[in-house]
Scaffold this motif. Structure first.
Motif, PDB file in Angstrom:
ATOM      1  N   ILE A   1      51.803  55.508  32.373  1.00  0.00           N
ATOM      2  CA  ILE A   1      52.983  54.648  32.286  1.00  0.00           C
ATOM      3  C   ILE A   1      53.807  54.614  33.573  1.00  0.00           C
ATOM      4  CG2 ILE A   1      54.444  56.445  31.273  1.00  0.00           C
ATOM      5  CD1 ILE A   1      54.424  52.654  30.462  1.00  0.00           C
ATOM      6  N   LYS A   2      53.812  55.701  34.342  1.00  0.00           N
ATOM      7  CA  LYS A   2      54.620  55.714  35.566  1.00  0.00           C
ATOM      8  C   LYS A   2      54.130  54.665  36.560  1.00  0.00           C
ATOM      9  CE  LYS A   2      56.623  58.744  39.055  1.00  0.00           C
ATOM     10  NZ  LYS A   2      56.746  60.141  39.564  1.00  0.00           N
ATOM     11  N   ARG A   3      52.814  54.519  36.715  1.00  0.00           N
ATOM     12  CA  ARG A   3      52.280  53.518  37.644  1.00  0.00           C
ATOM     13  C   ARG A   3      52.631  52.105  37.178  1.00  0.00           C
ATOM     14  NH1 ARG A   3      48.235  56.774  36.880  1.00  0.00           N
ATOM     15  NH2 ARG A   3      47.058  55.240  35.683  1.00  0.00           N
ATOM     16  N   THR A   4      52.596  51.880  35.878  1.00  0.00           N
ATOM     17  CA  THR A   4      52.957  50.569  35.339  1.00  0.00           C
ATOM     18  C   THR A   4      54.425  50.260  35.620  1.00  0.00           C
ATOM     19  OG1 THR A   4      51.312  50.794  33.576  1.00  0.00           O
ATOM     20  CG2 THR A   4      53.055  49.172  33.238  1.00  0.00           C
ATOM     21  N   LEU A   5      55.287  51.226  35.377  1.00  0.00           N
ATOM     22  CA  LEU A   5      56.720  51.020  35.598  1.00  0.00           C
ATOM     23  C   LEU A   5      57.043  50.852  37.081  1.00  0.00           C
ATOM     24  CD1 LEU A   5      58.175  53.592  33.039  1.00  0.00           C
ATOM     25  CD2 LEU A   5      58.018  51.102  32.788  1.00  0.00           C
ATOM     26  N   GLN A   6      56.309  51.538  37.936  1.00  0.00           N
ATOM     27  CA  GLN A   6      56.548  51.403  39.372  1.00  0.00           C
ATOM     28  C   GLN A   6      56.280  49.975  39.851  1.00  0.00           C
ATOM     29  OE1 GLN A   6      58.553  54.151  40.135  1.00  0.00           O
ATOM     30  NE2 GLN A   6      57.582  53.840  42.119  1.00  0.00           N
TER      31      GLN A   6
ATOM     32  N   SER B   1      54.056  40.429  28.912  1.00  0.00           N
ATOM     33  CA  SER B   1      53.450  41.379  27.985  1.00  0.00           C
ATOM     34  C   SER B   1      52.358  42.181  28.698  1.00  0.00           C
ATOM     35  CB  SER B   1      52.850  40.625  26.792  1.00  0.00           C
ATOM     36  OG  SER B   1      52.183  41.514  25.930  1.00  0.00           O
ATOM     37  N   LEU B   2      52.529  43.505  28.719  1.00  0.00           N
ATOM     38  CA  LEU B   2      51.620  44.375  29.456  1.00  0.00           C
ATOM     39  C   LEU B   2      51.174  45.552  28.605  1.00  0.00           C
ATOM     40  CD1 LEU B   2      53.607  44.616  32.819  1.00  0.00           C
ATOM     41  CD2 LEU B   2      51.684  43.086  32.327  1.00  0.00           C
ATOM     42  N   ASP B   3      49.953  46.027  28.840  1.00  0.00           N
ATOM     43  CA  ASP B   3      49.538  47.306  28.294  1.00  0.00           C
ATOM     44  C   ASP B   3      50.086  48.409  29.186  1.00  0.00           C
ATOM     45  OD1 ASP B   3      48.214  45.918  26.366  1.00  0.00           O
ATOM     46  OD2 ASP B   3      46.189  46.519  26.971  1.00  0.00           O
ATOM     47  N   ALA B   4      50.131  49.626  28.666  1.00  0.00           N
ATOM     48  CA  ALA B   4      50.724  50.738  29.405  1.00  0.00           C
ATOM     49  C   ALA B   4      49.860  51.217  30.561  1.00  0.00           C
ATOM     50  CB  ALA B   4      51.012  51.893  28.459  1.00  0.00           C
ATOM     51  N   ASP B   5      48.659  50.659  30.706  1.00  0.00           N
ATOM     52  CA  ASP B   5      47.803  51.020  31.840  1.00  0.00           C
ATOM     53  C   ASP B   5      47.549  49.827  32.763  1.00  0.00           C
ATOM     54  OD1 ASP B   5      46.169  49.578  30.148  1.00  0.00           O
ATOM     55  OD2 ASP B   5      44.861  51.257  29.650  1.00  0.00           O
ATOM     56  N   TYR B   6      48.404  48.803  32.681  1.00  0.00           N
ATOM     57  CA  TYR B   6      48.327  47.661  33.591  1.00  0.00           C
ATOM     58  C   TYR B   6      49.249  47.900  34.790  1.00  0.00           C
ATOM     59  CZ  TYR B   6      46.128  44.735  29.951  1.00  0.00           C
ATOM     60  OH  TYR B   6      45.289  44.201  29.013  1.00  0.00           O
ATOM     61  N   VAL B   7      48.757  47.584  35.967  1.00  0.00           N
ATOM     62  CA  VAL B   7      49.544  47.695  37.193  1.00  0.00           C
ATOM     63  C   VAL B   7      49.567  46.332  37.871  1.00  0.00           C
ATOM     64  CG1 VAL B   7      49.814  48.842  39.420  1.00  0.00           C
ATOM     65  CG2 VAL B   7      48.889  50.117  37.464  1.00  0.00           C
TER      66      VAL B   7
ATOM     67  N   VAL C   1      38.454  52.503  38.175  1.00  0.00           N
ATOM     68  CA  VAL C   1      37.930  53.811  37.786  1.00  0.00           C
ATOM     69  C   VAL C   1      38.519  54.835  38.738  1.00  0.00           C
ATOM     70  CG1 VAL C   1      35.877  55.270  37.620  1.00  0.00           C
ATOM     71  CG2 VAL C   1      35.812  52.911  36.781  1.00  0.00           C
ATOM     72  N   PHE C   2      39.387  55.697  38.206  1.00  0.00           N
ATOM     73  CA  PHE C   2      40.107  56.681  39.015  1.00  0.00           C
ATOM     74  C   PHE C   2      40.802  56.012  40.200  1.00  0.00           C
ATOM     75  CE2 PHE C   2      36.549  59.038  37.042  1.00  0.00           C
ATOM     76  CZ  PHE C   2      37.294  59.875  36.219  1.00  0.00           C
ATOM     77  N   GLY C   3      41.399  54.856  39.919  1.00  0.00           N
ATOM     78  CA  GLY C   3      42.188  54.165  40.919  1.00  0.00           C
ATOM     79  C   GLY C   3      41.432  53.172  41.783  1.00  0.00           C
ATOM     80  N   LYS C   4      40.122  53.143  41.709  1.00  0.00           N
ATOM     81  CA  LYS C   4      39.330  52.232  42.543  1.00  0.00           C
ATOM     82  C   LYS C   4      39.036  50.942  41.777  1.00  0.00           C
ATOM     83  CE  LYS C   4      34.738  51.583  44.570  1.00  0.00           C
ATOM     84  NZ  LYS C   4      35.191  50.910  45.791  1.00  0.00           N
TER      85      LYS C   4
END
Length: 254
Positions: free
Chosen positions: A18-23, A80-86, A115-118
């Motif tokens: 969630i932190k990456r999404t909020l950022q 509208s976003l999922d908690a793992d969307y950036v 996948v792990f940020g890539k």
């Protein structure tokens, strides 16, 4: 346009994401989060962002949670976003330039799975509507997922969202098992002529995992992504195997 938008996010134990999404939402004046009583550090992370307003509700369905969230929003537009969307910078800039007085009532976006940020070259994630006028929208459940129905004209954004889920494998397996129970019910309850070609193949149980293996590695370029591509492929094949197992179980228990 940005000042006319409220972000809507569903959470349940999303501390790895969630932190990456909020950022990527620091520009948003208000973020409405519907939390299904998280027991990890999700609520602590949310509380550190002043524009976030949390409402807790026992989970019944994705559509139920989203429709409840819409009732907490007063702005004209909803993101509208999922908690793992950036959100990528390109997407934010594109939204910023959208005309407020346009006759478009909703916008869809494409995704790059990470996948792990890539970010990968190609994934199985279809585009979905993420930005829409609140008064024109309602959510419906669709198998293990959900979709928003928006009246009026729609358009497609050109930039991407990153789908970057970093929850542990055990949580992924738990979620996929739940999702595939719902997906198998949808496939078995829907007449064949109403299913897409892909869903008809999945309903046959045997071919889908093999097709997904070749599709992800060859047609979607997973081989070019190295071990990240193999990891994603193994995930998708395993998900299809779980679906096949649930289809067999459901048919035998009838």
């Amino acid at each position: 346009m940005l000042e006319q938008i409220t972000a809507l996010i569903l959470t349940y134990n999303e501390s790895p994401n969630i932190k990456r999404t909020l950022q990527s939402l620091t520009w948003a004046k208000r973020i409405v989060v519907i939390d299904s009583y998280s027991t990890d550090e999700t609520l602590d992370i949310l509380s550190s962002y002043p524009q976030v307003e949390v409402f807790q509700r026992k989970f019944d369905s994705f559509a139920g949670q989203c429709n409840y969230g819409l009732g907490k929003i007063t702005s004209e537009w909803v993101l509208s976003l999922d908690a793992d969307y950036v959100l990528t910078d390109g997407l934010i800039n594109e939204i910023k330039t959208l005309a407020i007085d346009s006759d478009i009532y909703s916008y869809g976006a494409r995704f790059k799975y990470c996948v792990f940020g890539k970010p990968l070259r190609g994934t199985l994630l279809p585009p979905r509507k993420i930005l829409y006028k609140r008064e024109k929208a309602i959510y419906q459940d669709d198998g293990h997922s959900h979709r928003v129905i928006v009246e009026g004209k729609s358009s497609q954004l050109s930039a991407y969202i990153h789908h970057d889920d970093r929850k542990p494998l055990s949580r992924w397996l738990w979620a996929q098992d739940r999702y595939m129970i719902l997906e198998s019910k949808k496939l078995l309850d829907t007449p064949n002529h109403e299913l897409s070609l892909g869903d008809r193949i999945r309903k046959q149980k045997i071919l889908a995992p093999l097709i997904i293996l070749l599709y992800c590695l060859i047609l979607k370029g997973g081989l070019l992504d190295g071990w990240h591509g193999w990891y994603y492929t193994f995930q998708r094949v395993l998900a299809e195997i779980l679906l096949s197992i649930h289809l067999i179980e459901a048919e035998k228990l009838k």
